[in-house]
Design an enzyme around this catalytic site. Structure first.
Site, short mmCIF file in Angstrom:
data_model
loop_
_atom_site.label_atom_id
_atom_site.label_comp_id
_atom_site.label_asym_id
_atom_site.label_seq_id
_atom_site.Cartn_x
_atom_site.Cartn_y
_atom_site.Cartn_z
NE ARG A 68 -2.40 -2.58 2.52
CZ ARG A 68 -2.50 -2.94 3.78
NH1 ARG A 68 -3.13 -2.19 4.64
NH2 ARG A 68 -1.95 -4.07 4.18
CD GLU A 105 0.99 -11.86 17.63
OE1 GLU A 105 0.54 -11.41 16.56
OE2 GLU A 105 0.29 -12.29 18.56
#
Ligand code: AMP
Length: 181
Positions: A68, A105
């Site tokens: 993006r 994560e």
């Protein structure tokens, strides 16, 4: 003094972005900017603001983070009459690259840039752009890449910042977020 977004523009831009709960996984509030892009008033106001803020920075290049960051970055580069450089996920760029890992994560990811991305211009002044900063891992790795190939990351710009994650603390360059949530 660098320009920040007006209250009116901020409201129009923010209300054009939709939130999709639990995408791509449970617990994530995904900020969907496709509804900003297909809204010419909101997209136009955002691009006018970015052009106005950065026109006097004497930038040499804009670097955008896949994918993006490519949309906002290339539109802004064209408005400013400067070049655009993609920072991509590992294995996508065809020529010789420099890579930087960052932790997620679970495990890690890696971003790359072409070694000649800034055409070997010494200390080229680069603005790094992406749609959103969360933990700051991606942008911090991308900013490191810019420096690794001999350029200078003068600022990192995001349309949205998830302020509660303190992502900007990971980034050495100045950070500007159009809207902080
Ligand atoms: P981070 O490295 O944690 O700062 O994550 C930033 C990258 O992940 C950006 O390229 C964002 O587009 C994407 N991202 C992270 N969280 C979200 C979210 N809640 N909504 C949309 N995109 C996100």
């Amino acid at each position: 003094m660098s320009k920040t977004v007006s209250q009116e523009d901020k409201e129009i831009i923010l209300s054009s972005i939709r939130t999709i709960p639990n995408f791509p996984k449970e617990g994530i509030q995904f900020k969907d900017i496709t509804t900003l892009l297909n809204n010419p008033e909101a997209f136009g106001r955002l691009m006018n603001h970015l052009e106005d803020r950065y026109k006097d920075y004497n930038l040499d290049f804009i670097a955008g983070i896949e994918s993006r960051g490519f949309i906002f970055g290339s539109a802004l580069a064209d408005r400013l009459g400067i070049g655009f450089v993609p920072v991509r996920k590992k294995g996508k760029l065809p020529y010789t690259t420099v890579a930087e890992k960052y932790s997620l994560e679970y495990g890690f990811d890696e971003v790359e840039i072409h070694i000649d991305a800034f055409r070997y211009k010494k200390e080229a002044k680069v603005l790094l752009i992406d749609d959103l900063i969360a933990t700051g891992g991606t942008a911090s790795a991308a900013a490191t890449l810019i420096e690794k190939v001999g350029a200078k990351c003068v600022e990192c710009c995001f349309i949205l910042e998830l302020g509660f994650l303190n992502g900007k603390e990971k980034i050495k360059s100045p950070v500007y977020s159009v809207i902080e949530l």
